[in-house]
Design a protein around this motif. Structure first.
Motif, PDB file in Angstrom:
ATOM      1  N   SER A 236      22.067  19.339  20.462  1.00 31.07           N
ATOM      2  CA  SER A 236      21.769  20.073  21.692  1.00 31.07           C
ATOM      3  C   SER A 236      21.653  21.560  21.401  1.00 31.07           C
ATOM      4  O   SER A 236      22.257  22.069  20.445  1.00 31.07           O
ATOM      5  CB  SER A 236      22.851  19.842  22.745  1.00 31.07           C
ATOM      6  N   PHE A 237      20.905  22.249  22.245  1.00 31.78           N
ATOM      7  CA  PHE A 237      20.792  23.699  22.117  1.00 31.78           C
ATOM      8  C   PHE A 237      22.120  24.375  22.461  1.00 31.78           C
ATOM      9  O   PHE A 237      22.492  25.381  21.855  1.00 31.78           O
ATOM     10  CB  PHE A 237      19.684  24.232  23.039  1.00 31.78           C
ATOM     11  N   SER A 238      22.832  23.819  23.448  1.00 32.52           N
ATOM     12  CA  SER A 238      24.083  24.446  23.876  1.00 32.52           C
ATOM     13  C   SER A 238      25.108  24.458  22.755  1.00 32.52           C
ATOM     14  O   SER A 238      25.748  25.480  22.487  1.00 32.52           O
ATOM     15  CB  SER A 238      24.651  23.714  25.096  1.00 32.52           C
ATOM     16  N   ALA A 239      25.291  23.285  22.089  1.00 32.57           N
ATOM     17  CA  ALA A 239      26.260  23.217  20.998  1.00 32.57           C
ATOM     18  C   ALA A 239      25.844  24.127  19.845  1.00 32.57           C
ATOM     19  O   ALA A 239      26.675  24.810  19.236  1.00 32.57           O
ATOM     20  CB  ALA A 239      26.394  21.778  20.512  1.00 32.57           C
ATOM     21  N   ALA A 240      24.537  24.153  19.539  1.00 32.51           N
ATOM     22  CA  ALA A 240      24.053  25.011  18.457  1.00 32.51           C
ATOM     23  C   ALA A 240      24.246  26.485  18.805  1.00 32.51           C
ATOM     24  O   ALA A 240      24.609  27.298  17.945  1.00 32.51           O
ATOM     25  CB  ALA A 240      22.580  24.713  18.175  1.00 32.51           C
ATOM     26  N   ALA A 241      24.009  26.834  20.066  1.00 30.17           N
ATOM     27  CA  ALA A 241      24.178  28.224  20.493  1.00 30.17           C
ATOM     28  C   ALA A 241      25.639  28.645  20.420  1.00 30.17           C
ATOM     29  O   ALA A 241      25.962  29.755  19.990  1.00 30.17           O
ATOM     30  CB  ALA A 241      23.647  28.395  21.915  1.00 30.17           C
ATOM     31  N   ASN A 242      26.546  27.752  20.822  1.00 28.25           N
ATOM     32  CA  ASN A 242      27.981  28.060  20.743  1.00 28.25           C
ATOM     33  C   ASN A 242      28.407  28.287  19.300  1.00 28.25           C
ATOM     34  O   ASN A 242      29.171  29.204  18.999  1.00 28.25           O
ATOM     35  CB  ASN A 242      28.797  26.915  21.355  1.00 28.25           C
ATOM     36  N   GLN A 243      27.925  27.451  18.406  1.00 24.34           N
ATOM     37  CA  GLN A 243      28.304  27.600  16.999  1.00 24.34           C
ATOM     38  C   GLN A 243      27.734  28.880  16.404  1.00 24.34           C
ATOM     39  O   GLN A 243      28.388  29.560  15.617  1.00 24.34           O
ATOM     40  CB  GLN A 243      27.832  26.383  16.189  1.00 24.34           C
ATOM     41  N   ALA A 244      26.494  29.204  16.773  1.00 18.42           N
ATOM     42  CA  ALA A 244      25.838  30.385  16.210  1.00 18.42           C
ATOM     43  C   ALA A 244      26.266  31.679  16.901  1.00 18.42           C
ATOM     44  O   ALA A 244      26.008  32.776  16.385  1.00 18.42           O
ATOM     45  CB  ALA A 244      24.323  30.233  16.299  1.00 18.42           C
ATOM     46  N   GLY A 245      26.889  31.561  18.068  1.00 24.80           N
ATOM     47  CA  GLY A 245      27.328  32.747  18.795  1.00 24.80           C
ATOM     48  C   GLY A 245      26.201  33.506  19.456  1.00 24.80           C
ATOM     49  O   GLY A 245      26.267  34.736  19.609  1.00 24.80           O
ATOM     50  N   VAL A 246      25.149  32.780  19.853  1.00 28.41           N
ATOM     51  CA  VAL A 246      24.017  33.409  20.555  1.00 28.41           C
ATOM     52  C   VAL A 246      23.734  32.594  21.810  1.00 28.41           C
ATOM     53  O   VAL A 246      24.357  31.563  22.060  1.00 28.41           O
ATOM     54  CB  VAL A 246      22.753  33.481  19.664  1.00 28.41           C
ATOM     55  N   SER A 247      22.765  33.031  22.592  1.00 24.59           N
ATOM     56  CA  SER A 247      22.467  32.343  23.841  1.00 24.59           C
ATOM     57  C   SER A 247      21.563  31.133  23.606  1.00 24.59           C
ATOM     58  O   SER A 247      20.802  31.069  22.631  1.00 24.59           O
ATOM     59  CB  SER A 247      21.790  33.295  24.826  1.00 24.59           C
ATOM     60  N   HIS A 248      21.651  30.183  24.530  1.00 18.57           N
ATOM     61  CA  HIS A 248      20.786  29.008  24.529  1.00 18.57           C
ATOM     62  C   HIS A 248      19.316  29.431  24.544  1.00 18.57           C
ATOM     63  O   HIS A 248      18.472  28.858  23.847  1.00 18.57           O
ATOM     64  CB  HIS A 248      21.140  28.163  25.766  1.00 18.57           C
ATOM     65  N   THR A 249      18.989  30.459  25.298  1.00 16.72           N
ATOM     66  CA  THR A 249      17.604  30.911  25.444  1.00 16.72           C
ATOM     67  C   THR A 249      17.030  31.394  24.116  1.00 16.72           C
ATOM     68  O   THR A 249      15.870  31.112  23.786  1.00 16.72           O
ATOM     69  CB  THR A 249      17.533  32.043  26.486  1.00 16.72           C
TER      70      THR A 249
END
Length: 300
Positions: free
Chosen positions: A18-31
């Protein structure tokens, strides 16, 4: 477009689903991540992901691109590590996952020596009794004592056998009598670990026979350390991995029950994400625990 960054983003999104999980791990926004993948699809002229409300699924082209991404990114990582000082001396943060009992009772025996050997490392411990998702929680290595590992893409390195023993406090046995056969266990309360599929069921075997016993339950808990305290306090009979009660057996706070009968042993594994190239910090840790547990540590 930074193609390398976009490839890293695409791989992370596919790995985590998911984009949400990837964004949380990377520390950036879903967008930000969604825009990177869309730009990558535009650049390549093909759709890489099928997007649904529940989960992302790679297209056929996406799977092909993912395999190339993994290969290219790991080659880049290997090149960077070979050209850096990391190749000679492990440095950085090693994120280690362990159970609460293992963290309290085992790590103190060998972790200080490991850290002393590698002063450039910082250890970040994640102590929990649940099975964690190493990729989602960004854990490098997890040490697990279990009789079953779920199917996954993770690598599991076997380190040691973990004997399981049946124990009780001397005071409890003085009050209620020590069972001399497996059948006698049904007259005693069991202190059960609630994370087990059948907390009240014991499978016992001897040289000549095997039996399955269902014991009445007095106390259940999701913490082995809480059950250990209850057993020492004389609440009933319990089964533990030997390392959890080794010190209590040594000083007499607990004693073995039905010593001629055995419970199924469990295994200590080091579990880590699959990769063609292990970071030096991970390799150093795996080699250390492999050597340490090559010698029997939980004696009779």
């Amino acid at each position: 477009m930074d193609q390398l960054s976009a490839m890293q983003t695409f791989r992370r999104v596919v790995d985590l689903g998911s984009f949400s999980a990837a964004a949380n791990q990377a520390g950036v926004s879903h967008t930000v991540l969604s825009r990177q993948v869309k730009n990558l699809e535009r650049h390549l002229g093909t759709q890489l992901l099928n997007r649904t409300t529940r989960r992302l699924q790679p297209t056929e082209a996406g799977l092909l691109f993912y395999r190339h991404c993994v290969q290219i990114l790991e080659q880049m990582q290997a090149m960077r590590l070979e050209l850096s000082e990391h190749q000679q001396q492990p440095t950085g943060t090693l994120r280690l996952g362990v159970s609460t009992a293992f963290g309290e009772l085992e790590l103190g025996r060998w972790l200080p020596d490991f850290v002393e050997q590698h002063p450039g490392l910082h250890i970040e411990l994640n102590c929990t009794d649940r099975f964690i998702d190493l990729l989602e929680e960004d854990v490098d290595v997890c040490l697990r004592v279990t009789d079953h590992l779920p199917d996954s893409s993770l690598i599991a390195r076997h380190l040691a056998a973990s004997e399981v023993v049946l124990v009780a406090a001397p005071a409890y046995l003085e009050r209620h009598g020590a069972p001399d056969t497996p059948e006698a266990l049904v007259r005693h309360p069991l202190l059960g670990y609630s994370h087990l599929q059948h907390p009240q069921r014991l499978r016992l075997s001897s040289a000549a026979a095997s039996q399955e016993i269902q014991m009445p339950r007095r106390l259940s808990a999701n913490s082995p350390m809480a059950l250990r305290a209850a057993a020492i306090g004389g609440l009933g009979i319990a089964s533990f991995d030997r390392f959890i009660v080794q010190d209590a057996l040594g000083d007499g706070r607990l004693v073995r029950v039905l010593v001629d009968w055995q419970l199924p042993a469990r295994k200590l594994h080091a579990v880590y994400p699959q990769s063609r190239y292990l970071a030096p910090k991970v390799r150093a840790f795996l080699d250390y625990v492999q050597r340490y547990y090559a010698a029997p540590r939980w004696g009779h």
